[in-house]
Scaffold this active site. Structure first.
Site, PDB file in Angstrom:
ATOM      1  N   ALA A  83      -2.321  -2.879  -7.487  1.00 42.61           N
ATOM      2  CA  ALA A  83      -1.089  -3.110  -6.731  1.00 42.61           C
ATOM      3  C   ALA A  83      -0.607  -1.795  -6.144  1.00 42.61           C
ATOM      4  O   ALA A  83      -0.116  -0.942  -6.866  1.00 42.61           O
ATOM      5  CB  ALA A  83      -0.029  -3.693  -7.662  1.00 42.61           C
ATOM      6  N   CYS A  84      -0.756  -1.620  -4.842  1.00 41.31           N
ATOM      7  CA  CYS A  84      -0.514  -0.322  -4.219  1.00 41.31           C
ATOM      8  C   CYS A  84       0.416  -0.452  -3.024  1.00 41.31           C
ATOM      9  O   CYS A  84       0.726  -1.544  -2.583  1.00 41.31           O
ATOM     10  CB  CYS A  84      -1.836   0.304  -3.765  1.00 41.31           C
ATOM     11  SG  CYS A  84      -3.096   0.354  -5.062  1.00 41.31           S
TER      12      CYS A  84
END
Length: 471
Positions: free
Chosen positions: A2-3
């Site tokens: 999750a970026c």
């Protein structure tokens, strides 16, 4: 993973550089120790072995050297190089995990033993001379091996920034970021208006899989009724999870870079119609990107460190499980080509660290940056940053001034070292290596001082404190 990704074109940046940046966030409930490394050509694996997919991929001959930020323990889960700059001053960051929909996956399922985030930097960055070539090479690999996940990947060189998104197991599209624009991307398929004609002919600003038109038609993916193809509607998703996890981060980033261009009180953080890119009101600096990548919605009712009714309802950008943050800057200032590629990075939660610059062409990083042992150690920049983050968070407001001063000191001292280094008539790799070490020494001193200050504040606010002194 999750970026959050931010891209900046050369005419939108403070110094004419292209910039691609990303928070590399571990999955929920985990964090991944990282380290900084220079990969010499003789260290490049051939064939490359993917731990996750258990496949071997033959590599071209004569790879370039490149910087990388691999996992500290590559034997366990693979390399996960994450991002870097190669000898040709081409940057790559991979990946931004993105969304898709059932129509796409029904037409082109993901490939369990394909390639993915673990592999992409190692498979691509050592073999490209331009950002455009990065898209082309990765596109061929995706078509041949497929991928087990949906990802967004960015490339930059002196002139261009390209962003590429995968579609199902084997398809992809890519767009060149306009030079005067920026983009904020947050775990959701983000490309919107897309010129399929250019992608399949001149390829000036767009590229795509050769059979993308057939794929769209056979799977009824084009939903637009007005004749303007929208890739986000065709290939992406608009779920309730997107609206609490993804779109608010894009909303905040655009609000930061364009505070006066919209009435942001009337635009919902859950909007599906935020544009993929736009022109900023002012030129964007490294500090601006750092501020957005560190954000927890400061100045809004959604800040989790306030008592507002809506506090904490959206996923922060500067989240606790960030492994590291990176900004790849390819400069067009009056500096030598040797000093043009600067890799800015910070370890652990981006809300509590500082961006540190390193010259990619130095081919050297200090042990403080490049060594991350299995056990926690204050001789490691990663572990010290992780400890500071964990201790500062419960006393967030009390630590804010310390953190601001830390970022100011690290940034100013690092830039001063760079300025003195670049004042020389003819730079060598040895000059850059010396500068990298000087920056490391300065950062270690500042980080240790911050550790002591945060430790004091944390100790004084312990639950078992008592005001009556023993002496």
């Amino acid at each position: 993973m999750a970026c959050t990704t931010i891209l900046v074109g050369k005419n939108a940046s403070y110094n004419g550089s292209t910039m691609i940046s990303r928070n590399d966030d571990s999955g929920s409930g985990t964090f991944t120790p990282k380290r900084l490394k220079y990969v010499f050509p003789q260290e490049q694996p051939n064939p490359y072995h993917s731990v996750h997919s258990n496949i071997d991929i033959p590599m071209p001959k004569n790879p370039l050297g490149y910087t990388a930020v691999p996992n500290a323990d590559i034997a366990k889960n693979g390399i996960w190089a994450a991002g870097g700059i190669n000898e040709k001053n081409v940057g790559m960051t991979a990946t931004e995990t993105i969304t898709t929909n059932v129509r796409v996956l029904g037409g082109d399922p993901l490939v369990a033993n394909g390639i993915g985030e673990e592999d992409l930097v190692v498979l691509v960055l050592p073999y490209i001379s331009t950002a455009r070539e990065g898209v082309e090479r990765l596109g061929k690999l995706l078509e041949e091996y497929g991928t087990y996940e949906s990802n967004g990947v960015a490339f930059n060189d002196h002139d261009e920034v390209w962003y590429m998104e995968t579609i199902g197991g084997h398809h992809w599209i890519a767009r060149r970021l306009p030079d005067d624009s920026y983009s904020v991307i947050a775990n959701q398929f983000s490309l919107d208006q897309f010129d399929l004609e250019d992608a399949l002919s001149a390829k000036k600003d767009y590229m795509a899989s050769a059979d993308i038109l057939t794929f769209i038609e056979e799977n009824n993916l084009d939903l637009n009724r007005r004749g303007h193809f929208n890739a986000r509607d065709a290939f992406g998703s608009h779920t309730p999870t997107d609206h609490i996890y993804n779109t608010p981060r894009v909303w905040y980033g655009q609000r930061y870079f364009n505070p006066n261009s919209e009435n942001w009180n009337e635009i919902s953080p859950e909007s599906d119609n935020l544009p993929w890119c736009r022109e900023p009101e002012e030129l964007i600096t490294v500090s601006d990107i750092k501020a957005v990548l560190s954000s927890n919605y400061e100045g809004t009712p959604y800040d989790p460190y306030t008592n507002a009714l809506q506090a904490g309802i959206y996923r922060p950008i500067g989240i606790n499980r960030t492994s590291f943050s990176q900004l790849i800057e390819i400069r067009n200032e009056s500096v030598s080509e040797l000093a043009a590629g600067v890799f800015w990075f910070g370890f652990a939660s981006n809300a509590y660290n500082a961006f540190t610059p390193q010259y990619a062409s130095a081919q050297y990083f200090s042990p403080y940056f490049s060594t991350t042992p299995e056990n926690v150690s204050t001789e490691s920049f990663y572990w010290t940053s992780r400890v500071i983050s964990a201790m500062a968070d419960p006393d967030h407001k009390a630590c804010l001034n310390l953190l601001d001063r830390y970022r100011l000191n690290v940034g100013a001292k690092s830039r001063n070292i760079m300025k003195k280094t670049e004042a020389g008539q003819s730079l060598t790799k040895e000059d850059l290596a010396k500068a990298n070490q000087e920056i490391s020494d300065a950062v270690q001193k500042e980080t240790n001082a911050l550790l002591g200050q945060v430790l004091y504040i944390s100790s004084m606010s312990m639950t078992n404190r008592f005001s009556l002194s023993d002496n």
